[in-house]
Design an enzyme around this catalytic site. Structure first.
Site, PDB file in Angstrom:
ATOM      1  N   GLY A   1      39.712  65.815 168.995  1.00  0.00           N
ATOM      2  CA  GLY A   1      38.976  65.447 167.784  1.00  0.00           C
ATOM      3  C   GLY A   1      39.144  63.980 167.470  1.00  0.00           C
TER       4      GLY A   1
ATOM      5  N   PHE B   1      32.940  63.224 139.819  1.00  0.00           N
ATOM      6  CA  PHE B   1      32.571  64.229 140.818  1.00  0.00           C
ATOM      7  C   PHE B   1      32.810  65.596 140.194  1.00  0.00           C
ATOM      8  CE2 PHE B   1      32.216  64.028 145.677  1.00  0.00           C
ATOM      9  CZ  PHE B   1      31.255  63.043 145.647  1.00  0.00           C
TER      10      PHE B   1
ATOM     11  N   ARG C   1      31.295  73.271 142.953  1.00  0.00           N
ATOM     12  CA  ARG C   1      30.146  73.570 143.813  1.00  0.00           C
ATOM     13  C   ARG C   1      29.781  75.049 143.866  1.00  0.00           C
ATOM     14  NH1 ARG C   1      31.498  69.303 148.688  1.00  0.00           N
ATOM     15  NH2 ARG C   1      31.000  67.506 147.395  1.00  0.00           N
TER      16      ARG C   1
ATOM     17  N   HIS D   1      26.903  73.895 149.690  1.00  0.00           N
ATOM     18  CA  HIS D   1      26.695  72.740 148.817  1.00  0.00           C
ATOM     19  C   HIS D   1      25.433  72.978 147.995  1.00  0.00           C
ATOM     20  CE1 HIS D   1      26.211  68.657 147.403  1.00  0.00           C
ATOM     21  NE2 HIS D   1      27.398  68.365 147.906  1.00  0.00           N
TER      22      HIS D   1
ATOM     23  N   SER E   1      38.117  66.518 150.625  1.00  0.00           N
ATOM     24  CA  SER E   1      38.201  66.805 152.047  1.00  0.00           C
ATOM     25  C   SER E   1      38.468  65.550 152.862  1.00  0.00           C
ATOM     26  CB  SER E   1      36.915  67.471 152.514  1.00  0.00           C
ATOM     27  OG  SER E   1      36.946  67.572 153.898  1.00  0.00           O
ATOM     28  N   LEU E   2      37.785  64.452 152.509  1.00  0.00           N
ATOM     29  CA  LEU E   2      38.111  63.188 153.180  1.00  0.00           C
ATOM     30  C   LEU E   2      39.588  62.895 152.956  1.00  0.00           C
ATOM     31  CD1 LEU E   2      35.016  60.960 152.312  1.00  0.00           C
ATOM     32  CD2 LEU E   2      35.562  62.025 154.497  1.00  0.00           C
TER      33      LEU E   2
ATOM     34  N   GLY F   1      37.463  62.530 164.831  1.00  0.00           N
ATOM     35  CA  GLY F   1      37.043  62.279 163.446  1.00  0.00           C
ATOM     36  C   GLY F   1      38.207  61.674 162.664  1.00  0.00           C
TER      37      GLY F   1
ATOM     38  N   ALA G   1      40.564  62.985 160.800  1.00  0.00           N
ATOM     39  CA  ALA G   1      41.865  63.652 160.905  1.00  0.00           C
ATOM     40  C   ALA G   1      42.535  63.305 162.234  1.00  0.00           C
ATOM     41  CB  ALA G   1      41.700  65.162 160.755  1.00  0.00           C
ATOM     42  N   GLY G   2      41.785  63.393 163.329  1.00  0.00           N
ATOM     43  CA  GLY G   2      42.352  63.133 164.655  1.00  0.00           C
ATOM     44  C   GLY G   2      42.789  61.683 164.792  1.00  0.00           C
TER      45      GLY G   2
ATOM     46  N   LEU H   1      22.263  66.716 153.501  1.00  0.00           N
ATOM     47  CA  LEU H   1      23.038  66.664 152.264  1.00  0.00           C
ATOM     48  C   LEU H   1      22.507  65.610 151.291  1.00  0.00           C
ATOM     49  CD1 LEU H   1      25.681  67.694 150.853  1.00  0.00           C
ATOM     50  CD2 LEU H   1      26.661  65.537 151.601  1.00  0.00           C
TER      51      LEU H   1
ATOM     52  N   THR I   1      24.269  63.959 148.286  1.00  0.00           N
ATOM     53  CA  THR I   1      25.658  63.939 147.793  1.00  0.00           C
ATOM     54  C   THR I   1      25.806  64.337 146.321  1.00  0.00           C
ATOM     55  OG1 THR I   1      27.573  62.536 147.379  1.00  0.00           O
ATOM     56  CG2 THR I   1      25.463  61.432 147.342  1.00  0.00           C
ATOM     57  N   GLU I   2      26.971  64.951 146.052  1.00  0.00           N
ATOM     58  CA  GLU I   2      27.349  65.251 144.669  1.00  0.00           C
ATOM     59  C   GLU I   2      27.420  63.955 143.856  1.00  0.00           C
ATOM     60  OE1 GLU I   2      30.256  68.403 144.422  1.00  0.00           O
ATOM     61  OE2 GLU I   2      31.494  67.128 143.162  1.00  0.00           O
TER      62      GLU I   2
ATOM     63  N   GLU J   1      39.445  69.482 158.780  1.00  0.00           N
ATOM     64  CA  GLU J   1      38.637  70.620 158.324  1.00  0.00           C
ATOM     65  C   GLU J   1      38.868  71.880 159.151  1.00  0.00           C
ATOM     66  OE1 GLU J   1      34.533  69.703 157.434  1.00  0.00           O
ATOM     67  OE2 GLU J   1      34.024  71.821 157.272  1.00  0.00           O
TER      68      GLU J   1
ATOM     69  N   GLN K   1      31.927  77.103 151.950  1.00  0.00           N
ATOM     70  CA  GLN K   1      31.301  76.344 150.856  1.00  0.00           C
ATOM     71  C   GLN K   1      29.817  76.117 151.111  1.00  0.00           C
ATOM     72  OE1 GLN K   1      32.449  72.033 149.625  1.00  0.00           O
ATOM     73  NE2 GLN K   1      33.034  73.410 147.962  1.00  0.00           N
TER      74      GLN K   1
ATOM     75  N   HIS L   1      28.055  74.056 153.937  1.00  0.00           N
ATOM     76  CA  HIS L   1      28.510  72.665 153.935  1.00  0.00           C
ATOM     77  C   HIS L   1      29.927  72.472 154.464  1.00  0.00           C
ATOM     78  CE1 HIS L   1      28.860  68.527 152.701  1.00  0.00           C
ATOM     79  NE2 HIS L   1      29.830  68.787 151.853  1.00  0.00           N
TER      80      HIS L   1
HETATM   81  C1  LIG Z   1      27.018  65.603 155.292  1.00  0.00           C
HETATM   82  C2  LIG Z   1      28.456  65.706 154.837  1.00  0.00           C
HETATM   83  C3  LIG Z   1      28.911  64.912 153.797  1.00  0.00           C
HETATM   84  C4  LIG Z   1      30.238  65.008 153.359  1.00  0.00           C
HETATM   85  N1  LIG Z   1      30.663  64.222 152.318  1.00  0.00           N
HETATM   86  C5  LIG Z   1      31.954  64.291 151.908  1.00  0.00           C
HETATM   87  C6  LIG Z   1      32.432  63.450 150.865  1.00  0.00           C
HETATM   88  O1  LIG Z   1      31.717  62.620 150.318  1.00  0.00           O
HETATM   89  N2  LIG Z   1      33.727  63.592 150.480  1.00  0.00           N
HETATM   90  C7  LIG Z   1      34.579  64.479 151.073  1.00  0.00           C
HETATM   91  O2  LIG Z   1      35.743  64.550 150.683  1.00  0.00           O
HETATM   92  N3  LIG Z   1      34.151  65.268 152.088  1.00  0.00           N
HETATM   93  C8  LIG Z   1      32.865  65.185 152.522  1.00  0.00           C
HETATM   94  N4  LIG Z   1      32.438  65.989 153.550  1.00  0.00           N
HETATM   95  C9  LIG Z   1      33.427  66.776 154.296  1.00  0.00           C
HETATM   96  C10 LIG Z   1      34.220  65.856 155.237  1.00  0.00           C
HETATM   97  O3  LIG Z   1      33.400  64.818 155.684  1.00  0.00           O
HETATM   98  C11 LIG Z   1      34.748  66.617 156.445  1.00  0.00           C
HETATM   99  O4  LIG Z   1      35.434  67.771 156.036  1.00  0.00           O
HETATM  100  C12 LIG Z   1      35.723  65.739 157.256  1.00  0.00           C
HETATM  101  O5  LIG Z   1      35.163  64.476 157.521  1.00  0.00           O
HETATM  102  C13 LIG Z   1      36.113  66.432 158.544  1.00  0.00           C
HETATM  103  O6  LIG Z   1      36.873  65.542 159.316  1.00  0.00           O
HETATM  104  P1  LIG Z   1      37.639  66.051 160.618  1.00  0.00           P
HETATM  105  O7  LIG Z   1      38.298  64.853 161.183  1.00  0.00           O
HETATM  106  O8  LIG Z   1      38.455  67.230 160.269  1.00  0.00           O
HETATM  107  O9  LIG Z   1      36.483  66.568 161.585  1.00  0.00           O
HETATM  108  P2  LIG Z   1      35.144  65.837 162.186  1.00  0.00           P
HETATM  109  O10 LIG Z   1      34.890  64.523 161.573  1.00  0.00           O
HETATM  110  O11 LIG Z   1      34.105  66.875 162.104  1.00  0.00           O
HETATM  111  O12 LIG Z   1      35.580  65.574 163.673  1.00  0.00           O
HETATM  112  C14 LIG Z   1      35.740  66.618 164.611  1.00  0.00           C
HETATM  113  C15 LIG Z   1      36.031  66.004 165.959  1.00  0.00           C
HETATM  114  O13 LIG Z   1      36.372  67.029 166.881  1.00  0.00           O
HETATM  115  C16 LIG Z   1      35.665  66.858 168.088  1.00  0.00           C
HETATM  116  N5  LIG Z   1      35.520  68.199 168.687  1.00  0.00           N
HETATM  117  C17 LIG Z   1      35.180  69.344 168.065  1.00  0.00           C
HETATM  118  N6  LIG Z   1      35.209  70.374 168.925  1.00  0.00           N
HETATM  119  C18 LIG Z   1      35.569  69.867 170.120  1.00  0.00           C
HETATM  120  C19 LIG Z   1      35.772  70.425 171.412  1.00  0.00           C
HETATM  121  N7  LIG Z   1      35.642  71.731 171.650  1.00  0.00           N
HETATM  122  N8  LIG Z   1      36.122  69.588 172.421  1.00  0.00           N
HETATM  123  C20 LIG Z   1      36.277  68.257 172.198  1.00  0.00           C
HETATM  124  N9  LIG Z   1      36.105  67.680 170.982  1.00  0.00           N
HETATM  125  C21 LIG Z   1      35.767  68.475 169.968  1.00  0.00           C
HETATM  126  C22 LIG Z   1      34.387  66.192 167.701  1.00  0.00           C
HETATM  127  O14 LIG Z   1      33.836  65.488 168.787  1.00  0.00           O
HETATM  128  C23 LIG Z   1      34.866  65.254 166.582  1.00  0.00           C
HETATM  129  O15 LIG Z   1      35.347  64.050 167.137  1.00  0.00           O
HETATM  130  C24 LIG Z   1      31.121  65.910 153.993  1.00  0.00           C
HETATM  131  C25 LIG Z   1      30.663  66.700 155.049  1.00  0.00           C
HETATM  132  C26 LIG Z   1      29.345  66.623 155.448  1.00  0.00           C
HETATM  133  C27 LIG Z   1      28.874  67.546 156.537  1.00  0.00           C
END
Ligand SMILES: Cc1cc2nc3c(=O)[nH]c(=O)nc-3n(C[C@H](O)[C@H](O)[C@H](O)COP(=O)(O)OP(=O)(O)OC[C@H]3O[C@@H](n4cnc5c(N)ncnc54)[C@H](O)[C@@H]3O)c2cc1C
Length: 561
Positions: A10, A116, A275, A231, A380-381, A12, A14-15, A241, A243-244, A364, A229, A340
């Site tokens: 991952g 929010f 929400r 949205h 969540s961010l 994103g 978190a990773g 989306l 946004t809120e 997430e 959830q 969402h």
């Molecule tokens: C449109 C939208 C708007 C949002 N707005 C907000 C906000 O304003 N405020 C807030 O707090 N939260 C918001 N959220 C929620 C928040 O953005 C997410 O919960 C958070 O960013 C998730 O981050 P993450 O690092 O856990 O996962 P992600 O950012 O989803 O990253 C997942 C990673 O895992 C990798 N991956 C997944 N499966 C595999 C696999 N099998 N093999 C290899 N790689 C894999 C992907 O390539 C990616 O790099 C929003 C969500 C959405 C959808």
């Protein structure tokens, strides 16, 4: 074969945050897309921290943030975990700011904060309506600076565990077209949400939830998956989306009669109720024929004026123009609820430990649980960054005390299983995408904003049939190079696993709490259900057990907004 200290699946928020906490060790970050295309990049509205920067927030505090989070969770959050999230919030914002995130500012130079949902103080820090984009760019720059190794376009399909310990992962390198194994002393999943198991979702197409399902199949317990959830405001027709933050800036929700109907559902917080409450209100307005033809309500921003819309919500203005051909300064937006966010996930503690030694999860895909039955926007961010760091630090301590090598035979056997699975697909007859779409319909139509026993049993029966069909799918080509059809076929059984866990959990929970609303059990039942649902692989689908919620800070009370 080289052995890594840590493999992080991952790229994103978190990773990447965990990777930075582990720098100095042999760390590999794997991602199915370039890290900057992770779903985190799409986050719009902002990230919460009790910074007290706005005049209306003079009496905000960590304690108040914690209480709002727990009340928002409908008292299903583990309370010490929620307190940890909120305590760590201010330093997390300052860290990101010092690394370069261009937060929106007040005239006095402080970080601006917007209102929010689920609280009456402005606590959400933001970078216009592109907060996730800027946070992810900031972390990625740090990852490059520290020369952390990233393997992109690599889809992980198996977590290798033997004797209660983790040994690595196996997956497909999409560009090379080969099956590749990574031997590792520890593995972190930061694989994001499972939005795409539903038909109407704000999530990126890559959000299949396969990480959660891979962990489940490897024997790791999964927590609270029935809490999904929805949205309240996604754009009618596309579910993109809105946004809120649009309501935080003062946007109004209106039904076809032009009424601000939230006065009937949450007279105090109105559009900024949590929400789950706003999503149910909109769904009720539409189903009781007070919505617009086609099934939506309106989000009206016009009274905010051109300047404020373009300064605070430029991305929303562009989305409305590009996807609905609407000028949000002139016309109200058509909106309806859509899937969402995943409150549930891999069962971990505040340091990301799971039931398997050396296997951790954060972001997430994990369930700590800080969001309980309903997540507040902006938390969540925050969760990705706080628990990304805490988990990375815990992994570093774990590695310092762990001397064992990895089991290469177990890795080879996982690789052989994937090869067998691909061979099997060459002999199938059914279409994977067709089955996936049926699964999405079943879940969206029966396990959505409102649920009842009859619809849940019908969904379970359908899903069992689809699970059976999923074993008979075929692929037109078994090449491993960028073969989307093959990945869909390989992930299909995993997506159905998640759909079954969501459905079984919802069927088992005979109450309404947060996002889980049963029309045949409309009250919250604290006597029986102050419990987390824990799912493991059973002989005939998911097997459920329950665990008490940590209530060590606040007594549950009625949720009125
Ligand atoms: C449109 C939208 C708007 C949002 N707005 C907000 C906000 O304003 N405020 C807030 O707090 N939260 C918001 N959220 C929620 C928040 O953005 C997410 O919960 C958070 O960013 C998730 O981050 P993450 O690092 O856990 O996962 P992600 O950012 O989803 O990253 C997942 C990673 O895992 C990798 N991956 C997944 N499966 C595999 C696999 N099998 N093999 C290899 N790689 C894999 C992907 O390539 C990616 O790099 C929003 C969500 C959405 C959808």
């Amino acid at each position: 074969m080289a052995t890594w200290d840590v493999v992080i699946v991952g790229g994103g928020l978190a990773g990447l945050r965990a990777a930075l906490a582990l720098r100095g060790l042999r760390v590999a970050v794997l991602s199915r897309v370039h890290p900057l295309r992770s779903h985190s990049v799409a986050a719009q509205g902002g990230i919460n921290a009790a910074l007290k920067n706005m005049p209306q927030a003079a009496d905000d505090s960590v304690e108040r943030h914690t209480y709002d989070t727990i009340k928002g969770s409908d008292f299903l959050a583990d309370q010490i975990a929620a307190a940890t999230l909120c305590e760590q919030a201010p330093r997390t914002i300052y860290e990101m700011e010092h690394w370069g995130t261009p937060f929106s500012r007040l005239d006095n130079g402080r970080i601006a904060q917007r209102p929010f949902g689920g609280t009456d103080v402005p606590r959400t820090c933001y970078a216009a309506d592109r907060t996730g984009h800027h946070l992810l760019q900031t972390l990625y720059a740090q990852v490059r600076k520290h020369n952390i190794t990233v393997f992109e376009e690599f889809v992980v399909l198996r977590l290798v565990q033997a004797d209660g310990r983790v040994h690595g992962v196996v997956g497909i390198d999409l560009a090379a077209g080969s099956i590749v194994e990574f031997a590792a002393r520890s593995v972190l999943f930061a694989t994001g949400g499972y939005g795409r198991v539903f038909r109407n979702s704000t999530n990126a197409l890559i959000n299949t939830g396969s990480g959660i399902a891979i962990a489940y199949r490897a024997g790791v317990p999964i927590k609270d998956l029935e809490f999904v959830q929805f949205h309240p405001t996604t754009l009618f027709g596309t579910n993109i989306l809105i946004t809120e933050g649009a309501r935080g800036e003062g946007g109004h929700l209106k039904n076809a009669a032009g009424d601000r109907f939230m006065s009937e559902y949450a007279p105090k917080l109105m559009e900024l109720a949590p929400r789950d409450i706003v999503a149910r209100a909109i769904t009720t307005e539409i189903s009781e024929a007070r919505g617009f033809q086609g099934g939506y309500v309106q989000l009206d921003l016009r009274h905010l004026g051109h300047d404020r819309i373009h300064e605070r919500l430029p991305g929303i203005w562009e989305i409305a123009r590009d996807f609905a051909r609407i000028d949000a300064c002139e016309t109200a937006l058509p909106v309806l609820p859509g899937q969402h966010y995943s409150m549930g996930g891999i069962d971990v503690d505040v340091e990301g430990h799971s039931a398997i030694s050396g296997f951790f999860a954060c972001g997430e895909c994990a369930c700590v649980s800080v969001h309980g039955a309903n997540r507040l926007g902006g938390n969540s961010l925050l969760e990705t960054l706080v628990f990304g760091r805490l988990t990375g630090e815990a992994m570093s301590r774990f590695l310092a005390g762990c001397g064992q090598g990895v089991d290469h035979a177990a890795i080879a056997s996982a690789k052989a299983q994937i090869i067998d699975q691909i061979d099997h697909l060459a002999r199938g007859t059914l279409n994977a995408a067709g089955i996936r779409d049926r699964m999405r319909d079943v879940l969206s139509d029966n396990v959505g904003v409102f649920r009842d026993q009859e619809s849940l049993i019908s969904a379970r029966d359908h899903l069992r049939q689809l699970a059976y069909d999923a074993l008979r799918v075929k692929t037109d080509s078994s090449t491993l190079r960028f073969n989307g059809g093959l990945i869909t076929a390989l992930e299909l059984p995993m997506m159905i696993d998640l759909a079954m866990i969501i459905c079984e959990g919802a069927l088992g929970r005979t109450e309404s709490r947060g996002s889980h609303f049963r029309t045949d059990h409309i009250s919250r039942n604290d006597k029986t259900w102050l419990k987390h649902t824990i799912a493991t692989v059973g002989a005939d689908g998911p097997q459920l057990q329950y665990r008490d919620v940590d209530l060590s800070k606040y007594e549950p009370e009625e949720r009125i907004y």
